[in-house]
Scaffold this motif. Structure first.
Motif, PDB file in Angstrom:
ATOM      1  N   TYR A 105       6.623   3.918  -5.602  1.00 15.81           N
ATOM      2  CA  TYR A 105       5.512   4.924  -5.180  1.00 15.81           C
ATOM      3  C   TYR A 105       5.555   5.133  -3.690  1.00 15.81           C
ATOM      4  O   TYR A 105       4.976   4.406  -2.939  1.00 15.81           O
ATOM      5  CB  TYR A 105       4.114   4.064  -5.646  1.00 15.81           C
ATOM      6  N   ARG A 106       6.507   5.870  -3.248  1.00 14.12           N
ATOM      7  CA  ARG A 106       6.666   6.165  -1.724  1.00 14.12           C
ATOM      8  C   ARG A 106       6.195   7.371  -1.076  1.00 14.12           C
ATOM      9  O   ARG A 106       5.896   8.302  -1.958  1.00 14.12           O
ATOM     10  CB  ARG A 106       8.295   6.377  -1.652  1.00 14.12           C
ATOM     11  N   PHE A 108       2.669  11.297  -0.273  1.00  8.77           N
ATOM     12  CA  PHE A 108       3.309  10.824  -1.585  1.00  8.77           C
ATOM     13  C   PHE A 108       3.756  12.276  -2.268  1.00  8.77           C
ATOM     14  O   PHE A 108       3.059  13.099  -2.397  1.00  8.77           O
ATOM     15  CB  PHE A 108       2.483  10.385  -2.607  1.00  8.77           C
ATOM     16  N   LYS A 130       6.207  -1.165  -8.314  1.00  6.80           N
ATOM     17  CA  LYS A 130       5.432  -0.819  -7.191  1.00  6.80           C
ATOM     18  C   LYS A 130       5.938  -0.228  -5.987  1.00  6.80           C
ATOM     19  O   LYS A 130       5.347   0.840  -5.447  1.00  6.80           O
ATOM     20  CB  LYS A 130       4.241  -1.932  -6.641  1.00  6.80           C
ATOM     21  N   ARG A 190       0.849  -1.223   0.171  1.00  8.40           N
ATOM     22  CA  ARG A 190      -0.057  -0.141   0.063  1.00  8.40           C
ATOM     23  C   ARG A 190       1.088   1.150   0.086  1.00  8.40           C
ATOM     24  O   ARG A 190       1.981   1.355   0.667  1.00  8.40           O
ATOM     25  CB  ARG A 190      -0.843   0.019   1.266  1.00  8.40           C
ATOM     26  N   CYS A 191       0.252   2.391  -0.722  1.00  9.37           N
ATOM     27  CA  CYS A 191       1.126   3.431  -0.734  1.00  9.37           C
ATOM     28  C   CYS A 191       0.208   4.535   0.164  1.00  9.37           C
ATOM     29  O   CYS A 191      -0.776   4.382   0.409  1.00  9.37           O
ATOM     30  CB  CYS A 191       1.189   4.048  -2.188  1.00  9.37           C
ATOM     31  N   ARG A 192       1.053   5.348   0.696  1.00  8.52           N
ATOM     32  CA  ARG A 192       0.439   6.521   1.725  1.00  8.52           C
ATOM     33  C   ARG A 192       0.224   7.895   0.693  1.00  8.52           C
ATOM     34  O   ARG A 192       1.365   8.785   0.999  1.00  8.52           O
ATOM     35  CB  ARG A 192       1.371   6.616   2.912  1.00  8.52           C
ATOM     36  N   ILE A 206      -3.697   7.939  -7.124  1.00 13.57           N
ATOM     37  CA  ILE A 206      -3.148   8.363  -6.023  1.00 13.57           C
ATOM     38  C   ILE A 206      -3.799   9.734  -5.812  1.00 13.57           C
ATOM     39  O   ILE A 206      -4.504  10.061  -4.712  1.00 13.57           O
ATOM     40  CB  ILE A 206      -1.656   8.649  -6.069  1.00 13.57           C
ATOM     41  N   SER A 217       5.722   3.621   0.984  1.00 16.01           N
ATOM     42  CA  SER A 217       4.923   2.621   0.998  1.00 16.01           C
ATOM     43  C   SER A 217       5.080   1.705   2.076  1.00 16.01           C
ATOM     44  O   SER A 217       6.195   1.667   2.537  1.00 16.01           O
ATOM     45  CB  SER A 217       4.829   1.996  -0.567  1.00 16.01           C
ATOM     46  N   TYR A 259      -5.424   5.458   2.152  1.00 20.78           N
ATOM     47  CA  TYR A 259      -4.498   4.717   1.412  1.00 20.78           C
ATOM     48  C   TYR A 259      -4.619   4.063   0.005  1.00 20.78           C
ATOM     49  O   TYR A 259      -5.905   4.112  -0.431  1.00 20.78           O
ATOM     50  CB  TYR A 259      -4.160   3.129   2.288  1.00 20.78           C
ATOM     51  N   TYR A 306       3.269  -7.084  -4.466  1.00 19.58           N
ATOM     52  CA  TYR A 306       4.645  -6.788  -4.626  1.00 19.58           C
ATOM     53  C   TYR A 306       5.274  -7.791  -4.785  1.00 19.58           C
ATOM     54  O   TYR A 306       5.340  -8.715  -3.646  1.00 19.58           O
ATOM     55  CB  TYR A 306       5.071  -5.704  -3.532  1.00 19.58           C
TER      56      TYR A 306
END
Length: 503
Positions: free
Chosen positions: A407-408, A77, A404, A71-73, A373, A410, A388, A394
Motif C-alpha cells: 500500500y504505497r 495513494f 502491508k 503508515r500509508c499516505r 484508506i 508508505s 495517515y 510491518y
C-alpha cells in the motif's frame, strides 16, 4: 482527562505467532485504564500498539521478528493492479452476482500482487492509448498530402509565370501590348487558376501560399495539443471511482458500510453485538483453526470491543468523533465483515479485521484496507491534519506479513530515532538484517528521550504528583529503574501528560 496507565515491564520468552519460535518474542507492555486519543497517537508514533486495553511495544533489537510500525499516505495513494482487481471483483459481484471461488486462503489485508487477471484492464488501457493516437496520425497523413498537393499546385504556376516572362520578351517587337500576351490558348474555367489576361502578381500568391502553410501548421499544432491533453482528461481512476461506482438499478447485491462506536458502545453497536460476534467466532474457527470453545463472548469483548480510548467529539474534529469504532460491512442486510479501527488526531489506525469465511472469495482483507484508506481521505476533507492510515506492524522477516508494504506510498518508523522513513529506503537494509535503524543521520537521537525524570507524573494513593515528590513518600525498595524504563519507552511528553499508577 488524563491517561492512567500501569506499566507491566518487559515480557520475554513466549511463543511468536509469526515464526513459531517457542520463546522468541520479547515486548514491553502496560495496562491502560484510560487513555486520551492524543496520548495514544503519540505512543503509536513511538512504536506502541494496543490489543484491547493492553498496550505493548516490541523490544526491536531482541525479539525474533522485529515489528516496524507502518503508515500509508492515503492522500497520494493510487491502487495497484492487484488492488484494482479486488475492487473490480467486488463491483462485478454486487452488480451481476458473478464470482470465482478460486484460492482465497489469504490473511486479513493479504494481497498476492498477482497481475494475472488484470489482462483485460491492461488491454483496455492499450486500446485507449491507440484510439487517442489515431486522430493525430490521420491528421499528419492529411497534412503530408496537403503539402504534396500544395507543392504540385504551386510549382506549375511558378513555371507558367516564367513562361509568361519569356513570352513577353519574345513578342515585345511585334507591337502587341504585353497585357494581351496569351501563353495558354484555352481560357481558364471560372473561379479556377489565375487570370492570364492580367499581369501575374506573385506577391499575392506568396501571401496565399503563406496563409495556407500557416493554417496547416496551426492545425497540426492544435491536433498535437489536443492529443497531449487527452491523457489528462483520462486520468487514472481514483480509489473512490472504483468503490463508489454506480451500480445498475437491478444490481444482484447491496453493500453498505456502517461506522459504529464500540467504546463506549453506541446503541447501534449493542443492537448488532451478537451478530457481529457470530461472524468473529466463525472467522476464528475456520481461518485461524481455533477450537469452538476458544472464541468466547468475553474473549471477543476483551480483545476487540474494549478500548482504553476516551471518546472525543471536538467541533473541528471528524463527524464520527475520535475513539474506537467497528466498521461493519452489511451485504443484503447481514454482517459479512467487521474492521476494528481507531480514529486518532492524525490518522485512522487499523486494529483488526474479521469476516464471514463464506465470503473469502471477495478478498475482504484487501477490500477493507482500501475502504479504510478511502475513509481516511473522507475524514481528511473536514479535519485536514487527519491524513495517515496506520496498518499496525510491518514484519519483513515474515514473508506472509510483507503485504502491508504494497500500500504505497508508505513509511516505516525508525526504532531508534522515531522518524518516518519511506519504505523504499528501508527494504534494502531489511534484506540484510532483521533489525535496522532507518535514520541515516548517525548523529540523530530520539528527540523525546527523557531529560528530566522528576517531571514524570505519578498517581499514588489517589493523588497526582511529580515523580520527585512520589520518591519521598515511597516506602520500601526504590522502583526508579522500572520507572526510568517506562519513561524511556513513552518519551518525555507522554511521561509528563499521562499518569503512571503506583500502588
Amino acid at each position: 482527562m488524563a491517561s492512567v496507565v500501569e506499566y507491566k515491564g518487559p515480557r520475554e520468552g513466549y511463543r511468536c505467532g509469526y515464526c513459531d519460535a517457542p520463546e522468541g518474542k520479547v515486548s514491553s507492555g502496560m495496562w491502560a485504564h484510560s487513555m486520551t486519543v492524543q496520548d495514544y497517537q503519540d505512543l503509536i508514533d513511538r512504536g506502541w500498539r494496543r490489543s484491547g486495553k493492553y498496550v505493548y511495544k516490541p523490544v526491536m533489537n531482541q525479539t525474533c521478528c522485529p515489528q516496524y510500525t507502518i503508515r500509508c499516505r492515503p492522500l497520494h495513494f493510487q491502487p495497484s493492479k492487484s488492488h484494482k482487481k479486488v475492487l473490480k471483483k467486488m463491483f462485478k459481484f454486487l452488480s451481476k452476482g458473478e464470482f470465482s471461488k478460486g484460492n482465497n486462503e489469504e490473511e486479513p489485508m493479504d494481497s498476492q500482487m498477482d497481475d494475472a487477471g488484470m489482462h483485460d484492464f491492461a488491454l483496455k488501457s492499450k486500446l485507449d492509448i491507440k484510439s487517442d493516437q489515431r486522430p493525430l496520425s490521420e491528421d499528419c497523413h492529411e497534412f503530408k498530402e496537403s503539402k504534396v498537393k500544395e507543392k504540385e499546385d504551386l510549382e506549375p504556376k511558378e513555371t507558367k509565370m516564367l513562361n509568361q516572362s519569356h513570352a513577353k520578351q519574345e513578342k515585345l517587337g511585334s507591337g502587341e501590348p504585353s497585357s494581351s500576351v496569351k501563353v495558354v490558348p484555352s481560357t481558364p474555367k471560372p473561379g479556377k487558376g489565375a487570370d492570364l489576361s492580367k499581369p501575374p502578381c506573385r506577391k499575392a500568391k506568396d501571401i496565399r501560399k503563406e496563409r495556407k502553410r500557416q493554417k496547416l501548421i496551426l492545425k497540426s499544432q492544435t491536433d498535437q495539443v489536443q492529443h497531449e491533453e487527452k491523457p489528462k482528461l483520462n486520468q487514472p481512476k481514483s480509489i473512490e471511482d472504483f468503490i463508489f461506482d454506480t451500480l445498475p438499478d437491478k444490481s444482484a447485491h447491496q453493500l453498505e458500510v456502517r461506522v459504529v462506536r464500540s467504546s463506549p458502545p453506541s446503541s447501534q453497536f449493542k443492537a448488532t453485538f451478537q451478530e457481529s460476534y457470530q461472524v468473529y467466532k466463525r472467522y476464528q474457527m475456520v481461518i485461524h483453526k481455533d477450537p469452538p470453545d476458544k472464541p468466547t463472548v468475553s474473549q471477543f469483548t476483551r480483545f476487540l470491543c474494549s478500548s482504553p480510548l476516551e471518546a472525543e467529539n471536538p467541533p473541528n474534529g471528524p463527524d464520527c468523533g475520535y475513539g474506537s469504532f467497528h466498521q461493519q460491512y452489511w451485504l443484503d442486510g447481514k454482517i459479512i465483515a467487521v474492521g476494528v479501527i481507531d480514529v486518532l488526531p492524525y490518522c485512522v489506525s487499523s486494529v483488526y479485521l474479521y469476516y464471514d469465511p463464506d465470503y473469502a472469495f471477495l478478498s475482504l482483507g484487501v477490500y477493507s484496507a482500501l475502504r479504510e484508506i478511502a475513509f481516511t481521505r473522507e475524514l481528511h476533507e473536514k479535519t485536514s491534519q487527519l491524513s495517515y492510515y496506520y496498518m499496525g506492524f510491518y514484519i519483513h522477516s515474515c514473508p506472509k506479513m510483507r503485504y502491508k508494504g504494497q500500500y504505497r506510498p508508505s513509511d516505516l518508523l525508525c526504532p531508534e530515532t522515531y522518524v518516518w522513513v519511506p519504505i523504499e529506503q528501508c527494504l534494502p537494509a531489511l534484506e540484510n538484517s532483521k533489525y535496522c535503524r532507518f535514520n541515516q543521520d548517525t548523529k540523530a537521537v530520539d528527540e523525546e528521550r527523557i531529560k528530566e525524570l522528576d517531571r514524570l507524573r505519578v498517581l499514588y494513593k489517589r493523588t497526582i504528583m511529580p515523580y520527585n515528590i512520589y520518591k519521598k513518600r515511597q516506602k520500601g525498595p526504590s522502583d526508579e529503574a522500572i520507572v526510568q524504563q517506562y519513561a524511556d519507552l513513552v518519551g518525555q511528553t507522554c511521561s509528563e501528560r499521562m499518569l503512571l499508577f503506583r500502588s
